[in-house]
Motif scaffolding. Structure first.
Motif, short mmCIF file in Angstrom:
data_model
loop_
_atom_site.label_atom_id
_atom_site.label_comp_id
_atom_site.label_asym_id
_atom_site.label_seq_id
_atom_site.Cartn_x
_atom_site.Cartn_y
_atom_site.Cartn_z
N SER A 117 3.70 2.67 -13.61
CA SER A 117 4.61 3.71 -13.14
C SER A 117 5.84 3.03 -12.53
O SER A 117 5.69 2.12 -11.71
CB SER A 117 3.94 4.57 -12.08
OG SER A 117 4.92 5.32 -11.40
N GLY A 157 -2.32 -2.71 -0.60
CA GLY A 157 -2.48 -4.08 -0.27
C GLY A 157 -3.77 -4.71 -0.84
O GLY A 157 -4.39 -4.18 -1.74
N HIS A 208 5.16 -5.73 -10.54
CA HIS A 208 5.18 -4.27 -10.73
C HIS A 208 4.89 -3.51 -9.45
O HIS A 208 4.74 -2.28 -9.49
CB HIS A 208 4.18 -3.88 -11.83
CG HIS A 208 2.74 -4.20 -11.54
ND1 HIS A 208 2.33 -5.25 -10.75
CD2 HIS A 208 1.60 -3.59 -11.96
CE1 HIS A 208 1.01 -5.27 -10.70
NE2 HIS A 208 0.55 -4.27 -11.43
N ASN A 219 -9.70 -4.28 -14.45
CA ASN A 219 -8.76 -3.17 -14.47
C ASN A 219 -7.38 -3.68 -14.86
O ASN A 219 -6.79 -4.48 -14.13
CB ASN A 219 -8.72 -2.52 -13.08
CG ASN A 219 -7.71 -1.41 -12.99
OD1 ASN A 219 -7.39 -0.77 -14.00
ND2 ASN A 219 -7.19 -1.17 -11.80
N SER A 239 -8.24 -6.45 -10.76
CA SER A 239 -7.02 -6.37 -11.57
C SER A 239 -6.81 -7.60 -12.43
O SER A 239 -6.96 -8.73 -11.96
CB SER A 239 -5.81 -6.20 -10.64
OG SER A 239 -5.94 -5.00 -9.93
N ARG A 279 1.65 -12.19 -11.01
CA ARG A 279 1.13 -11.84 -9.67
C ARG A 279 1.70 -12.76 -8.57
O ARG A 279 1.39 -12.55 -7.39
CB ARG A 279 -0.40 -11.91 -9.66
CG ARG A 279 -1.02 -10.86 -10.58
CD ARG A 279 -2.07 -10.00 -9.94
NE ARG A 279 -2.10 -8.70 -10.60
CZ ARG A 279 -2.50 -7.57 -10.05
NH1 ARG A 279 -2.95 -7.56 -8.83
NH2 ARG A 279 -2.47 -6.43 -10.71
N SER A 336 -9.28 -4.42 -6.02
CA SER A 336 -8.86 -5.69 -5.42
C SER A 336 -8.36 -6.66 -6.49
O SER A 336 -8.67 -6.52 -7.66
CB SER A 336 -10.09 -6.29 -4.71
OG SER A 336 -9.90 -7.64 -4.42
#
Ligand SMILES: C[S@@+](CC[C@H](N)C(=O)[O-])C[C@H]1O[C@@H](n2cnc3c(N)ncnc32)[C@H](O)[C@@H]1O
Ligand code: SF4
Ligand code: SF4
Length: 334
Positions: A199, A77, A42, A168, A129, A141, A105
């Motif tokens: 988004s 990043g 994403h 998160n 995350s 990921r 992070s």
């Protein structure tokens, strides 16, 4: 979620009020590197990048003196790729309680030593995350072994008892069915929980947005379940109004009224100001008021409802109330 002590809460609210009036940002997000350890589906970061023009730790002092934010996000990043991250955080905090500072992070490079050093330097909240409550996180990921690493280190560092870790989770079409299971994961690891919303602006890919009535129904069902799990410990960090606004964001396909550039902004790794991480018009440090008059006042973009917006699109009284009654604490004895 750990409450901020009374004196610091008042300082943060005081600085926030001054910034609101002076049209300085409330939240500044420092993207301390463009490079990343992951290749998320994403996101447009991912993989190594040119790093030679990155700001040095001492440079952050100039930005803090000019912008005076009351909340700082240290992001990227992947910020943990910077070996001088502790020094950057120390410069941002300058030994003070303000700004409230959040490290955003993926934790692929987190160790107990670094966690303790970053706390000592002044990180108030660790936002970590998580997209899936199992090995699908690694696939999403592009980082094999990441979920196992998190499963080990999250409960271990949570058990130290500082109550400053927040899982998160960015809601996408891929993980909307897992919202409740991600809450279970946060509970079992002993950490807090926050949701944000995908988004399509970052990559241009609409596939991860919630595009069908079935997906919206699933979102509502899952978030209803989350609402039923709130308790006095405030382990669910989003307010109910924010989660309601997240539902409306997906239902309507956007959220107008964005204040990027005015209430929040991004400082890029090489030191430019940007309205947000997905708008690339750059300004020098002394150009913030020009950014407001040129960009913010004409901005019609409604393409995200990421946490920085969900926090700041509210009226000032509402924002103050939510902080006083929740996120920060001004209750006696806290
Ligand atoms: C850009 S990352 C930077 C920090 C760190 N690398 C991480 O992943 O937490 C910050 C947050 O943005 C989220 N994110 C990435 N792409 C997004 C998108 N297209 N829409 C909304 N959030 C996104 C990530 O899931 C992450 O929680
Ligand atoms: S979301 Fe974070 S971890 Fe994933 S590619 Fe983007 S910056 Fe890296
Ligand atoms: S809505 Fe605002 S914060 Fe979000 S992408 Fe658009 S300009 Fe940036």
């Amino acid at each position: 979620m750990r409450k901020v002590p009374l004196a610091n809460s008042l300082r943060i609210i005081g600085r926030g009020s001054l910034n609101w009036i002076a049209e300085r940002p409330i939240v500044v997000s420092f993207e301390v590197t463009d490079a990343c350890t992951c290749y998320c589906k994403h996101c447009d970061h991912g993989g190594p990048r040119e790093e030679s023009r990155n700001l040095k730790p001492a440079d952050y002092r100039r930005y803090m003196e000019a912008l005076k934010p009351c909340v700082v996000q240290v992001s990227g990043g992947e910020p943990l790729m910077r070996s001088d991250l502790v020094e950057i955080v120390r410069t941002i905090k300058n030994g003070k309680g303000v700004p409230y500072t959040i490290l955003v992070s993926n934790w692929s490079e987190m160790t107990e030593e670094r966690y303790l050093a970053l706390r000592d330097a002044g990180i108030d909240q660790f936002s970590v995350s998580l997209d899936f409550p199992d090995g699908r996180h690694d696939v999403f990921r592009g980082h094999p072994g990441l979920f196992d690493h998190l499963s080990t280190i999250m409960p271990r560092l949570a058990a130290l008892g500082h109550d400053d870790i927040v899982l998160n989770s960015c809601i996408t079409s891929e993980n909307v069915a897992e919202i409740g299971a991600i809450a279970d994961m946060a509970r079992s690891w002993g950490v807090n929980l926050c949701y944000s919303a995908y988004s399509a602006r970052r990559t241009g890919c609409r596939d991860y947005f919630l595009n069908t009535p079935e997906q919206i129904a699933l979102l509502n069902e899952q978030l209803d379940g989350v609402e039923r799990r709130r308790d006095q410990s405030r382990w669910i960090v989003n307010s109910t109004t924010t989660l309601d606004a997240t539902r409306r964001y997906f239902e309507r396909g956007g959220t107008p009224g964005c204040q990027a550039g005015l209430r929040f902004l991004v400082v890029t790794a090489d030191g430019s100001l940007q309205p947000c991480s997905m708008q690339f018009k750059k300004y020098p440090l002394e150009g913030q008021s020009r950014m407001v008059s040129e960009f913010t006042s004409a901005n019609k973009c409604d393409e995200c409802y990421v946490s920085i917006r969900s926090y700041l699109d509210k009226s000032f009284p509402r924002l103050l109330w939510e902080n006083v009654s929740g996120f920060l604490s001004v209750k006696q004895g806290n």
